[in-house]
Design a protein around this motif. Structure first.
Motif, PDB file in Angstrom:
ATOM      1  N   ASN A  39      47.334  66.400  60.208  1.00 47.83           N
ATOM      2  CA  ASN A  39      46.846  66.381  61.521  1.00 47.83           C
ATOM      3  C   ASN A  39      45.316  65.937  62.006  1.00 47.83           C
ATOM      4  OD1 ASN A  39      49.446  67.088  62.388  1.00 47.83           O
ATOM      5  ND2 ASN A  39      49.163  69.201  62.090  1.00 47.83           N
ATOM      6  N   ASP A  40      45.207  65.515  62.914  1.00 47.88           N
ATOM      7  CA  ASP A  40      43.712  65.169  63.549  1.00 47.88           C
ATOM      8  C   ASP A  40      42.752  66.343  63.437  1.00 47.88           C
ATOM      9  OD1 ASP A  40      44.452  62.434  63.900  1.00 47.88           O
ATOM     10  OD2 ASP A  40      44.758  62.538  65.704  1.00 47.88           O
ATOM     11  N   ASP A  41      43.430  67.497  63.705  1.00 42.83           N
ATOM     12  CA  ASP A  41      42.617  68.876  63.625  1.00 42.83           C
ATOM     13  C   ASP A  41      42.413  69.526  62.639  1.00 42.83           C
ATOM     14  OD1 ASP A  41      44.952  69.408  64.071  1.00 42.83           O
ATOM     15  OD2 ASP A  41      44.713  71.062  65.642  1.00 42.83           O
ATOM     16  N   ALA A  42      42.617  68.921  61.518  1.00 43.09           N
ATOM     17  CA  ALA A  42      42.871  69.731  60.177  1.00 43.09           C
ATOM     18  C   ALA A  42      41.153  70.233  59.569  1.00 43.09           C
ATOM     19  CB  ALA A  42      42.769  68.808  59.023  1.00 43.09           C
ATOM     20  N   THR A  43      41.418  71.610  59.441  1.00 38.98           N
ATOM     21  CA  THR A  43      40.038  72.327  59.021  1.00 38.98           C
ATOM     22  C   THR A  43      40.220  73.079  57.825  1.00 38.98           C
ATOM     23  OG1 THR A  43      40.951  74.364  60.256  1.00 38.98           O
ATOM     24  CG2 THR A  43      39.743  72.804  61.748  1.00 38.98           C
ATOM     25  N   LEU A  44      39.179  73.478  57.334  1.00 41.27           N
ATOM     26  CA  LEU A  44      39.189  74.171  56.021  1.00 41.27           C
ATOM     27  C   LEU A  44      38.085  75.249  56.338  1.00 41.27           C
ATOM     28  CD1 LEU A  44      39.094  73.256  52.302  1.00 41.27           C
ATOM     29  CD2 LEU A  44      37.396  74.744  52.985  1.00 41.27           C
ATOM     30  N   LYS A  45      38.394  76.386  56.192  1.00 44.66           N
ATOM     31  CA  LYS A  45      37.775  77.651  56.613  1.00 44.66           C
ATOM     32  C   LYS A  45      37.654  78.500  55.048  1.00 44.66           C
ATOM     33  CE  LYS A  45      39.263  78.307  61.343  1.00 44.66           C
ATOM     34  NZ  LYS A  45      39.633  79.235  62.314  1.00 44.66           N
ATOM     35  N   TYR A  46      36.529  79.016  54.811  1.00 50.91           N
ATOM     36  CA  TYR A  46      36.353  79.751  53.493  1.00 50.91           C
ATOM     37  C   TYR A  46      35.455  80.815  53.572  1.00 50.91           C
ATOM     38  CZ  TYR A  46      32.037  77.150  52.655  1.00 50.91           C
ATOM     39  OH  TYR A  46      30.766  76.742  52.484  1.00 50.91           O
ATOM     40  N   LYS A  47      35.389  81.600  52.698  1.00 48.62           N
ATOM     41  CA  LYS A  47      34.373  82.727  52.407  1.00 48.62           C
ATOM     42  C   LYS A  47      33.778  82.572  50.886  1.00 48.62           C
ATOM     43  CE  LYS A  47      36.868  86.241  53.558  1.00 48.62           C
ATOM     44  NZ  LYS A  47      37.373  87.703  53.672  1.00 48.62           N
ATOM     45  N   PHE A  48      32.402  82.933  50.876  1.00 57.92           N
ATOM     46  CA  PHE A  48      31.953  82.690  49.217  1.00 57.92           C
ATOM     47  C   PHE A  48      31.285  84.138  49.356  1.00 57.92           C
ATOM     48  CE2 PHE A  48      28.050  82.095  46.782  1.00 57.92           C
ATOM     49  CZ  PHE A  48      29.012  82.004  45.643  1.00 57.92           C
ATOM     50  N   VAL A  49      31.674  85.216  48.441  1.00 60.70           N
ATOM     51  CA  VAL A  49      31.313  86.424  48.348  1.00 60.70           C
ATOM     52  C   VAL A  49      31.031  87.105  49.662  1.00 60.70           C
ATOM     53  CG1 VAL A  49      29.576  88.047  47.218  1.00 60.70           C
ATOM     54  CG2 VAL A  49      29.961  85.660  46.305  1.00 60.70           C
ATOM     55  N   GLY A  50      32.173  86.812  50.858  1.00 62.37           N
ATOM     56  CA  GLY A  50      32.110  87.642  51.949  1.00 62.37           C
ATOM     57  C   GLY A  50      31.246  86.738  53.188  1.00 62.37           C
ATOM     58  N   ASN A  51      30.604  85.806  52.592  1.00 61.55           N
ATOM     59  CA  ASN A  51      30.173  85.072  53.977  1.00 61.55           C
ATOM     60  C   ASN A  51      31.143  84.099  54.319  1.00 61.55           C
ATOM     61  OD1 ASN A  51      27.679  86.634  53.705  1.00 61.55           O
ATOM     62  ND2 ASN A  51      27.128  85.391  52.022  1.00 61.55           N
ATOM     63  N   LYS A  52      31.283  83.980  55.767  1.00 63.72           N
ATOM     64  CA  LYS A  52      32.311  83.232  56.244  1.00 63.72           C
ATOM     65  C   LYS A  52      31.704  81.812  56.591  1.00 63.72           C
ATOM     66  CE  LYS A  52      35.338  86.578  58.354  1.00 63.72           C
ATOM     67  NZ  LYS A  52      35.972  87.166  59.731  1.00 63.72           N
ATOM     68  N   GLU A  53      32.364  80.833  56.468  1.00 59.44           N
ATOM     69  CA  GLU A  53      31.827  79.381  56.667  1.00 59.44           C
ATOM     70  C   GLU A  53      33.130  78.492  57.185  1.00 59.44           C
ATOM     71  OE1 GLU A  53      28.708  78.446  56.320  1.00 59.44           O
ATOM     72  OE2 GLU A  53      27.927  79.987  54.949  1.00 59.44           O
ATOM     73  N   GLN A  54      32.861  77.503  57.545  1.00 58.06           N
ATOM     74  CA  GLN A  54      33.890  76.701  57.913  1.00 58.06           C
ATOM     75  C   GLN A  54      33.460  75.192  57.819  1.00 58.06           C
ATOM     76  OE1 GLN A  54      35.853  77.296  61.928  1.00 58.06           O
ATOM     77  NE2 GLN A  54      36.523  75.140  62.139  1.00 58.06           N
ATOM     78  N   ASN A  55      34.361  74.307  57.069  1.00 57.88           N
ATOM     79  CA  ASN A  55      34.077  73.080  56.996  1.00 57.88           C
ATOM     80  C   ASN A  55      35.300  72.083  57.741  1.00 57.88           C
ATOM     81  OD1 ASN A  55      31.970  73.145  55.718  1.00 57.88           O
ATOM     82  ND2 ASN A  55      33.107  72.650  53.336  1.00 57.88           N
ATOM     83  N   ALA A  56      34.746  71.274  58.574  1.00 55.86           N
ATOM     84  CA  ALA A  56      35.791  70.295  59.338  1.00 55.86           C
ATOM     85  C   ALA A  56      36.259  69.325  58.149  1.00 55.86           C
ATOM     86  CB  ALA A  56      35.189  69.598  60.451  1.00 55.86           C
ATOM     87  N   LEU A  57      37.602  68.846  58.165  1.00 53.40           N
ATOM     88  CA  LEU A  57      38.134  68.113  57.300  1.00 53.40           C
ATOM     89  C   LEU A  57      38.265  66.582  58.073  1.00 53.40           C
ATOM     90  CD1 LEU A  57      40.719  69.995  55.466  1.00 53.40           C
ATOM     91  CD2 LEU A  57      38.446  69.338  54.435  1.00 53.40           C
ATOM     92  N   PRO A  58      38.300  65.412  57.355  1.00 61.83           N
ATOM     93  CA  PRO A  58      38.454  64.204  58.218  1.00 61.83           C
ATOM     94  C   PRO A  58      39.800  64.181  58.710  1.00 61.83           C
ATOM     95  CG  PRO A  58      38.570  63.813  55.836  1.00 61.83           C
ATOM     96  CD  PRO A  58      37.864  65.215  56.016  1.00 61.83           C
ATOM     97  N   ALA A  59      39.970  63.386  60.088  1.00 65.56           N
ATOM     98  CA  ALA A  59      41.205  63.688  60.847  1.00 65.56           C
ATOM     99  C   ALA A  59      42.327  62.889  59.659  1.00 65.56           C
ATOM    100  CB  ALA A  59      41.105  62.509  61.940  1.00 65.56           C
TER     101      ALA A  59
END
Length: 399
Positions: A39-59
């Motif tokens: 989908n156009d709003d694909a996302t990838l959220k992750y944590k590295f050793v507890g710290n939250k991050e978010q990466n937007a994926l291409p549509a």
């Protein structure tokens, strides 16, 4: 001892759940979820050793793009050097596998052949395997099957009352799913309650968007509610659970539905979503229930009634019960649903403790019944990733 990590991958039809886990401690170094793939709003959220991050994926990002992003993260955080295996959740393994397997061309063939029995799951699992093999060709890849734990069921529990040739020639039978979760929470319950490993009787209820109940005797599955496919059994988020098979003929011959439309309706438009006409998300339905929404109330009533009936039915194969265990997103967090189910089972001597029930949420485990309850009921947060990690590490060391 050198550090040994396992990459665990769980591919859904439009999602990718992942974790890099220390095979010795169970600590998750990197974990995350890619959602709304394709989908156009694909996302990838992750944590590295507890710290939250978010990466937007291409549509329109697909599983391969999500895994490519995951591989980049693994190298970014210098985790690749300690990886010893990749463990994959695979929903359907048919009768061929009673345990986890190192992935070979023959194993891939079986997963492909059983895709017709789990059309929403196995194709996505295969996509994840192929992408991981391309990204980490030097690592052992392991398939951990949802169906494997239930291969201990006796024939009288897994056979349908159909012409026997359908089983002999085509493998038509009940397989069961969520086996990794049922296995994990049952072992945790045995340990927590101090039950004997070779002498216990449990009923485990895995409640999420997909729901299943399992009767476990002395560590082995003796019956479970899902069947040939993950559609059979109790009411679920978008799946109907058990229905009259005659409904197919009525919908197709009388109402003009195609077979594909019936299949879509039963898998994606039924369950809590179909009854409430609001959502398949239990949180949304509970909010509406509290506000007095009629169909939300009906959806919860049907869900809990059918679930309680299934739990009570498993007293037949077990001939008694040491504990009832709730797990999964709904089972771990919905004090409302747990209370409603146990109210149906009060005739068995189930007595809920309201304070304990409220406390056992959001990742917290614990007994939720009173001291005088005749049936101990508890919440155990599931950890399928840890089970997959352990199996993958064990097979990698022996490979």
């Amino acid at each position: 001892m050198s550090v040994q990590h396992v990459l665990v991958i769980n591919c859904g039809s439009s999602s990718l759940k992942f974790a890099v886990i220390d095979a010795s401690s169970g600590d998750e170094l990197l974990s995350g979820l890619a959602e709304r793939l394709h989908n156009d709003d694909a996302t990838l959220k992750y944590k590295f050793v507890g710290n939250k991050e978010q990466n937007a994926l291409p549509a329109g990002a697909d599983h391969k793009i999500a895994i490519d992003t995951l591989v980049t993260l693994i190298h970014q955080y210098d985790l690749a050097k300690d990886l010893i295996a990749v463990g994959h959740r695979v929903v359907h393994g048919g009768e061929q596998f009673t345990g986890s397997q190192v992935i070979t061309p023959d194993v891939l063939d079986v997963i492909t052949q059983t895709a017709q029995l789990a059309p929403l799951h196995n194709p996505a699992n295969l996509t994840g395997i192929q992408a991981a093999q391309a990204a980490f060709p030097e690592l052992v890849q392991v398939a951990v099957f949802d169906t494997a734990f239930h291969q201990s069921m006796p024939k009288h529990a897994f056979l349908y009352a159909l012409p026997y040739s359908l089983y002999k020639e085509h493998g038509v039978r009940r397989y069961g799913f969520h086996g990794t979760s049922h296995h994990y929470v049952s072992t945790q319950a045995v340990e927590t309650l101090g039950l004997a490993a070779d002498n216990h009787r449990l009923i485990t209820a895995h409640l999420g968007n997909g729901c299943s109940v399992c009767a476990i005797k002395n560590g082995a599955s003796v019956d479970t509610s899902m069947g040939l496919t993950p559609l059979e059994g109790v009411v679920m988020g978008t799946r109907s659970g058990d229905i009259d098979p005659g409904l197919f003929d009525y919908l197709t011959s009388q109402l003009g539905y195609s077979v594909a439309e019936v299949n879509t309706m039963l898998n994606q438009q039924s369950g809590l979503l179909g009854i409430s006409e609001l959502s398949n998300d239990c949180r949304t339905i509970e909010e509406a229930y509290v506000e007095g929404h009629e169909q939300a109330t009906l959806a919860l009533d049907i869900f809990c009634y059918r679930l309680a009936k299934q739990i009570a039915a498993y007293l037949v194969p077990l001939k008694g019960l040491d504990a009832l265990v709730f797990t999964g997103g709904i089972g771990e967090n919905s004090d409302i649903i747990r209370a409603k189910v146990l109210a149906h089972l009060s005739f068995l001597g189930c007595q809920i403790d309201e304070q304990r029930n409220l406390a056992a949420r959001f990742g917290k485990s614990g007994v939720i019944t009173s001291e005088t309850s005749l049936i101990t009921t508890m919440v155990v947060p599931t950890n399928e990733e840890w089970m997959i990690c352990q199996d993958a590490a064990r097979l990698a060391k022996g490979a």
